[in-house]
Motif scaffolding. Structure first.
Motif, mmCIF file in Angstrom:
data_model
loop_
_atom_site.group_PDB
_atom_site.id
_atom_site.type_symbol
_atom_site.label_atom_id
_atom_site.label_comp_id
_atom_site.label_asym_id
_atom_site.label_seq_id
_atom_site.Cartn_x
_atom_site.Cartn_y
_atom_site.Cartn_z
ATOM 1 N N LEU A 62 0.663 -1.202 0.039
ATOM 2 C CA LEU A 62 0.056 -0.006 -0.045
ATOM 3 C C LEU A 62 0.884 1.336 0.076
ATOM 4 O O LEU A 62 0.745 2.219 -0.617
ATOM 5 N N ARG A 63 2.053 1.265 0.881
ATOM 6 C CA ARG A 63 2.980 2.462 0.798
ATOM 7 C C ARG A 63 3.460 2.727 -0.618
ATOM 8 O O ARG A 63 3.537 3.805 -1.097
ATOM 9 N N ALA A 64 3.814 1.718 -1.381
ATOM 10 C CA ALA A 64 4.136 1.852 -2.914
ATOM 11 C C ALA A 64 3.436 2.260 -3.738
ATOM 12 O O ALA A 64 3.627 3.153 -4.501
ATOM 13 N N ILE A 65 2.105 1.636 -3.315
ATOM 14 C CA ILE A 65 0.967 2.345 -4.344
ATOM 15 C C ILE A 65 0.685 3.582 -3.983
ATOM 16 O O ILE A 65 0.449 4.632 -4.996
ATOM 17 N N TRP A 66 0.627 4.083 -2.659
ATOM 18 C CA TRP A 66 0.576 5.564 -2.334
ATOM 19 C C TRP A 66 1.362 6.524 -3.133
ATOM 20 O O TRP A 66 1.275 7.440 -3.453
ATOM 21 N N GLU A 67 2.552 6.071 -3.192
ATOM 22 C CA GLU A 67 3.706 6.743 -3.927
ATOM 23 C C GLU A 67 3.525 7.115 -5.321
ATOM 24 O O GLU A 67 3.795 8.017 -5.988
#
Length: 221
Positions: A84-89
């Motif tokens: 999810l953090r990677a998607i947010w970026e």
């Protein structure tokens, strides 16, 4: 208004496991992830196998986790949070709301076709672990879900829509999250083979995204 921080305090949950600082914990999380990607059944994983894969002693595992279930569930939630953090970026890097929505859909469902299987991880976790073995469900209740990481994405999308004048910004946090989850579910039905009758399928994937994007705007107004 009940904030996420208030809810976490009320539930008396410690979410620090989603941001581990111990190299051994990170290695154990990685070992669980690697074994699951190779097709191992989470309910059949043994602490000895996980520890061996992580390159540490079995006994050391219990310095950080009280049970096999705690280790496996936290490792799975950590992987989801990382995804999810990677998607947010990637979503944050897009210039406008439409591109952010399209990128969000692409990232969630592209990862579902890879070894991370994000969408297959998200659904049981955010629905309370209904398909998990009992002891795993009990551990999930203790841990909670990486809701903060998903909330960061829904906040990002909503603020972008408000900034572009597509909605007023007066909607509740719960409503916004529900609207965006409906977006994911609808796109998931399309992407899943046999998800909808062939005669009802739009001509191409871009048309599907466009229709879902327009529907999301309608819901956020």
């Amino acid at each position: 208004m009940v904030t996420l921080e208030m809810k976490e305090k009320e539930n008396n949950r410690d979410y620090s496991y989603l941001n581990p600082t111990s190299a051994k914990v990170i290695a154990l999380y990685g070992a669980v992830g690697a074994l699951l990607k190779e097709g191992a059944d989470a309910s059949q994983l043994k602490v000895a196998d996980i520890a061996s894969r992580a390159g540490i002693g079995k006994g050391t595992t219990y310095d950080y986790f009280k049970s096999r279930e705690e280790l496996i569930v936290k490792a799975m939630l950590y992987q989801i949070a990382e995804n999810l953090r990677a998607i947010w970026e990637k979503v944050d890097a897009e210039e406008n709301f439409q591109n952010k929505v399209y990128t969000f859909l692409d990232q969630v469902f592209n990862s579902s076709c890879e070894e991370n299987c994000l969408i297959r991880q998200l659904l049981p976790v955010f629905s309370g672990g209904g398909n998990m073995p009992v002891r795993f469900r009990e551990e999930l209740k203790k841990c909670g879900s990486p809701i903060r990481e998903m909330k960061k994405i829904t906040d990002l999308l909503y603020k972008s829509a408000v900034r572009e004048g597509l909605c007023s910004g007066a909607l509740s946090e719960y409503y916004v999250q529900t609207a965006i989850f409906n977006l994911l579910i609808s796109y998931g039905i399309y992407r899943h083979p046999g998800g909808c009758p062939e005669e009802e399928m739009p001509p191409d994937e871009e048309e599907v995204k466009k229709r879902l994007y327009e529907n999301l705007i309608y819901m956020l107004r």
